[in-house]
Design a protein around this motif. Structure first.
Motif, PDB file in Angstrom:
ATOM      1  N   ARG A 151      31.214   0.712  34.972  1.00 13.90           N
ATOM      2  CA  ARG A 151      30.565   2.024  35.098  1.00 13.90           C
ATOM      3  C   ARG A 151      31.126   2.872  36.228  1.00 13.90           C
ATOM      4  N   TRP A 152      32.320   2.530  36.744  1.00 18.81           N
ATOM      5  CA  TRP A 152      32.829   3.244  37.908  1.00 18.81           C
ATOM      6  C   TRP A 152      33.128   4.706  37.611  1.00 18.81           C
ATOM      7  N   ARG A 153      33.531   4.992  36.402  1.00 16.68           N
ATOM      8  CA  ARG A 153      33.810   6.387  36.066  1.00 16.68           C
ATOM      9  C   ARG A 153      32.552   7.243  36.166  1.00 16.68           C
ATOM     10  N   LEU A 154      31.431   6.712  35.686  1.00 18.56           N
ATOM     11  CA  LEU A 154      30.172   7.456  35.782  1.00 18.56           C
ATOM     12  C   LEU A 154      29.763   7.647  37.237  1.00 18.56           C
ATOM     13  N   MET A 155      29.975   6.618  38.088  1.00 19.38           N
ATOM     14  CA  MET A 155      29.586   6.704  39.494  1.00 19.38           C
ATOM     15  C   MET A 155      30.447   7.716  40.247  1.00 19.38           C
ATOM     16  N   PHE A 156      31.731   7.741  39.958  1.00 16.76           N
ATOM     17  CA  PHE A 156      32.628   8.613  40.717  1.00 16.76           C
ATOM     18  C   PHE A 156      32.690  10.037  40.166  1.00 16.76           C
ATOM     19  N   PHE A 157      32.476  10.210  38.879  1.00 17.22           N
ATOM     20  CA  PHE A 157      32.664  11.528  38.274  1.00 17.22           C
ATOM     21  C   PHE A 157      31.403  12.109  37.641  1.00 17.22           C
ATOM     22  N   GLY A 158      30.317  11.360  37.594  1.00 20.05           N
ATOM     23  CA  GLY A 158      29.061  11.889  37.091  1.00 20.05           C
ATOM     24  C   GLY A 158      29.159  12.339  35.650  1.00 20.05           C
ATOM     25  N   LEU A 159      28.643  13.552  35.395  1.00 21.13           N
ATOM     26  CA  LEU A 159      28.600  14.087  34.037  1.00 21.13           C
ATOM     27  C   LEU A 159      29.879  14.828  33.648  1.00 21.13           C
ATOM     28  N   TYR A 160      30.883  14.799  34.530  1.00 20.07           N
ATOM     29  CA  TYR A 160      32.143  15.494  34.229  1.00 20.07           C
ATOM     30  C   TYR A 160      32.751  14.926  32.943  1.00 20.07           C
ATOM     31  N   GLY A 172      29.759  16.239  39.359  1.00 20.40           N
ATOM     32  CA  GLY A 172      28.931  15.140  39.857  1.00 20.40           C
ATOM     33  C   GLY A 172      29.756  14.049  40.495  1.00 20.40           C
ATOM     34  N   GLY A 173      29.051  13.012  40.931  1.00 24.30           N
ATOM     35  CA  GLY A 173      29.700  11.849  41.515  1.00 24.30           C
ATOM     36  C   GLY A 173      30.193  12.068  42.937  1.00 24.30           C
ATOM     37  N   LEU A 174      31.172  11.270  43.327  1.00 22.75           N
ATOM     38  CA  LEU A 174      31.685  11.316  44.693  1.00 22.75           C
ATOM     39  C   LEU A 174      32.370  12.648  44.989  1.00 22.75           C
ATOM     40  N   GLY A 185      25.088   6.763  40.681  1.00 27.59           N
ATOM     41  CA  GLY A 185      24.862   5.324  40.759  1.00 27.59           C
ATOM     42  C   GLY A 185      23.587   4.913  40.045  1.00 27.59           C
ATOM     43  N   ASN A 186      22.541   5.716  40.211  1.00 27.81           N
ATOM     44  CA  ASN A 186      21.293   5.415  39.491  1.00 27.81           C
ATOM     45  C   ASN A 186      21.512   5.432  37.984  1.00 27.81           C
ATOM     46  N   ALA A 187      22.332   6.377  37.525  1.00 27.06           N
ATOM     47  CA  ALA A 187      22.607   6.456  36.089  1.00 27.06           C
ATOM     48  C   ALA A 187      23.463   5.273  35.620  1.00 27.06           C
ATOM     49  N   ALA A 188      24.276   4.722  36.550  1.00 26.41           N
ATOM     50  CA  ALA A 188      25.174   3.628  36.157  1.00 26.41           C
ATOM     51  C   ALA A 188      24.411   2.383  35.736  1.00 26.41           C
ATOM     52  N   TYR A 189      23.283   2.127  36.383  1.00 21.47           N
ATOM     53  CA  TYR A 189      22.498   0.961  35.966  1.00 21.47           C
ATOM     54  C   TYR A 189      21.250   1.379  35.171  1.00 21.47           C
ATOM     55  N   GLY A 190      21.133   2.661  34.886  1.00 25.28           N
ATOM     56  CA  GLY A 190      19.935   3.159  34.213  1.00 25.28           C
ATOM     57  C   GLY A 190      19.850   2.769  32.750  1.00 25.28           C
ATOM     58  N   SER A 191      20.979   2.409  32.146  1.00 22.55           N
ATOM     59  CA  SER A 191      20.928   2.007  30.745  1.00 22.55           C
ATOM     60  C   SER A 191      20.312   0.620  30.629  1.00 22.55           C
ATOM     61  N   GLY A 192      19.784   0.322  29.486  1.00 19.08           N
ATOM     62  CA  GLY A 192      19.130  -0.977  29.290  1.00 19.08           C
ATOM     63  C   GLY A 192      20.061  -2.148  29.473  1.00 19.08           C
ATOM     64  N   GLU A 193      21.348  -1.954  29.192  1.00 21.30           N
ATOM     65  CA  GLU A 193      22.307  -3.058  29.267  1.00 21.30           C
ATOM     66  C   GLU A 193      22.504  -3.547  30.690  1.00 21.30           C
ATOM     67  N   TRP A 194      22.581  -2.635  31.677  1.00 19.47           N
ATOM     68  CA  TRP A 194      22.881  -2.998  33.061  1.00 19.47           C
ATOM     69  C   TRP A 194      21.692  -2.793  33.999  1.00 19.47           C
ATOM     70  N   ALA A 195      20.498  -2.702  33.487  1.00 20.99           N
ATOM     71  CA  ALA A 195      19.333  -2.380  34.313  1.00 20.99           C
ATOM     72  C   ALA A 195      19.072  -3.421  35.394  1.00 20.99           C
ATOM     73  N   PHE A 196      19.481  -4.667  35.171  1.00 18.55           N
ATOM     74  CA  PHE A 196      19.224  -5.741  36.140  1.00 18.55           C
ATOM     75  C   PHE A 196      20.186  -5.691  37.331  1.00 18.55           C
ATOM     76  N   ALA A 197      21.265  -4.912  37.240  1.00 19.44           N
ATOM     77  CA  ALA A 197      22.336  -4.952  38.249  1.00 19.44           C
ATOM     78  C   ALA A 197      22.207  -3.824  39.271  1.00 19.44           C
ATOM     79  N   TYR A 198      20.999  -3.387  39.573  1.00 16.40           N
ATOM     80  CA  TYR A 198      20.837  -2.269  40.519  1.00 16.40           C
ATOM     81  C   TYR A 198      21.229  -2.651  41.945  1.00 16.40           C
ATOM     82  N   VAL A 199      21.040  -3.926  42.321  1.00  8.85           N
ATOM     83  CA  VAL A 199      21.393  -4.352  43.691  1.00  8.85           C
ATOM     84  C   VAL A 199      22.896  -4.186  43.920  1.00  8.85           C
TER      85      VAL A 199
END
Length: 366
Positions: A85-94, A158-160, A319-333
Motif C-alpha cells: 500500500r505504499w503508493r496510497l500512503m505516499f501519493f494519496g488520491l493522486y 495527497g500523501g507525503l 496511512g489511515n486509508a492504507a489499512y482502512g480496507s477490510g483486507e489489511w485492517a489488522f495491520a494498523y500498528v
C-alpha cells in the motif's frame, strides 16, 4: 614561611583522576541500590530489545506474495502492508498513472530545501529564486493543465507530497510575516504596535485546530465565493498566520536581547531604519533566536498532520486509508510505525541541521 608553604601545598592537592571504568563502576555499581537498578534496567532493556527484534525482523513478513492471510498467520510484524500500500500512503488520491509527477514534485521541493540549508546559497536573491522556481515547478507538476500534463485538482493531491508542500509553503509565507509582525510590534507608534500585538496575542490564544476549522468551514459561509479560493490554500494561509504569531515573538526576543547601544550607534552613523534592521539587528537576532526557531520549524512539520480534520488527504490520512480496507485492517500498528519512522527522519534531520547551525554560528559562545 614554612607554614605558609605547607598550607599552599595542601590547597594544591587534587584528588586522583579516575579512569573511565572506575567512573562507570562508581556511577552504576557504587552501591547496592544502584547495582539493583542497573541490573533491573539492563534486563528490561534486553527483554524489550529481544522482543522488538523478533517482532520487527525475525518473525516479520516482508513478502506480499502470501497476501494478508500470510500475515495473519505470522507472529511478527506485517510489513507486507507497506509494500502493498505504499503508493496510497505516499501519493494519496493522486491518479495512479500520474504518480511520477507527484514523486518528482516531492523530490524537487526536498532538493530545494537541502540546497537552502547550504551556506553557499544564503542570499536573498538565490533563496527567492530557488524557492520561487521550486514551488512553481511543484504546482505545475501536481496540478498540470499545461505542457501536455493532464489537469489534477487540489482535491486529488495527497500523501507525503502534500505534507511537504504544506510545510514548505507555511514556512515560506510565515517567516516574512513573522519578521514584519516582530518589527511592527516594536514600532514606536502605538497605532501600529498595539493592533499588531493584539493580533499576535489573539492568534496565540487559539489552538491550531480552531484556526483550521475556521478557514475550512466558517470562512466559506461568511466570504463571497469569488474570494474563497481552494481550501488547501486557505489552510496554508491559516497555518502561516499561526506560525508567524509564534515566530514573531521568537524574533522579538532575539532583538530585545541585543544591547540598546548597537542600534543607537548605528543611528549615530547615519544608517537608515532598514539598513539598521537588515545589516545589524536582524542577523544578530536570528543568531540568538536560532534554537527556538529550529524548534518552531520542527513543531510546524509535525502539526501538518492536524489538517486531517478538515478533510485534506495528507500523509497520516493516507496511512489511515492504507489499512482502512477490510483486507489489511489488522495491520494498523505497522502502518503507524512506518509513518512515525518517516516523520522521525524529517524531524531528526531538522534537529541535526539546527545543531550544525549552532556550531557554525557559535550560538551560546558570544
Amino acid at each position: 614561611m614554612s607554614d605558609t608553604t605547607n598550607r599552599d601545598a595542601e590547597l594544591n592537592i587534587r584528588p586522583p583522576r579516575q579512569s573511565g571504568l572506575e567512573q562507570f563502576r562508581a556511577a552504576y555499581f557504587g552501591s547496592i541500590p544502584n547495582t539493583l537498578i542497573t541490573l533491573g534496567g539492563l534486563l528490561a532493556f534486553i527483554y524489550i530489545g529481544w522482543s522488538l527484534l523478533h517482532w520487527a525482523f525475525l518473525d516479520a513478513i516482508f513478502s506480499v506474495e502470501g497476501g494478508a492471510q500470510a500475515c495473519q498467520a505470522a507472529e511478527g510484524a506485517c510489513w507486507s502492508v507497506i509494500f502493498a500500500r505504499w503508493r496510497l500512503m505516499f501519493f494519496g488520491l493522486y491518479p495512479y498513472e500520474e504518480h511520477w509527477r507527484s514523486a518528482l514534485a516531492c523530490i524537487i521541493v526536498i532538493g530545494v530545501g537541502v540546497l537552502s540549508c547550504m551556506p553557499a546559497f544564503w542570499s536573498a536573491r538565490k533563496l527567492a529564486a530557488m524557492w520561487g522556481g521550486g514551488l512553481l515547478a511543484f504546482i505545475v507538476l501536481m496540478r498540470g493543465g499545461v505542457f501536455g500534463l493532464s489537469l489534477i485538482t487540489e482535491e486529488q493531491w495527497g500523501g507525503l507530497s502534500l505534507t511537504i508542500f504544506i510545510f514548505a509553503s507555511v514556512a515560506l509565507i510565515g517567516m516574512p510575516m513573522a519578521i514584519a509582525f516582530a518589527l511592527m510590534r516594536r514600532s514606536a507608534f502605538p497605532f501600529i504596535s498595539v493592533p499588531i500585538g493584539l493580533v499576535i496575542d489573539t492568534v496565540r490564544s487559539l489552538p491550531l485546530i480552531t484556526i483550521l476549522f475556521t478557514v475550512a468551514v466558517v470562512v466559506p459561509v461568511v466570504v463571497p465565493s469569488w474570494l474563497l479560493g481552494d481550501k488547501l490554500y486557505r489552510v496554508i494561509g491559516g497555518m502561516a498566520l499561526f506560525f508567524a504569531a509564534y515566530q514573531a515573538e521568537i524574533i522579538r526576543s532575539g532583538i530585545q536581547s541585543l544591547p540598546v547601544g548597537q542600534e543607537e550607534a548605528s543611528k549615530a552613523l547615519g544608517l537608515s531604519y532598514w539598513q539598521r534592521m537588515t545589516r545589524i539587528i536582524l542577523p544578530q537576532a536570528f543568531r540568538r533566536a536560532l534554537p527556538p526557531t529550529i524548534n518552531q520549524f520542527v513543531i510546524t512539520f509535525k502539526e501538518t498532520s492536524l489538517i486531517i480534520i478538515v478533510g485534506l488527504f495528507e500523509f497520516l490520512a493516507s496511512g489511515n486509508a492504507a489499512y482502512g480496507s477490510g483486507e489489511w485492517a489488522f495491520a494498523y500498528v505497522e502502518v503507524y510505525v512506518f509513518i512515525g519512522l518517516v516523520y522521525f527522519i524529517f524531524v531528526f534531520s531538522l534537529s541535526r541541521y539546527g545543531a550544525y547551525l549552532e556550531r557554525l554560528m557559535r550560538v551560546g559562545k558570544l
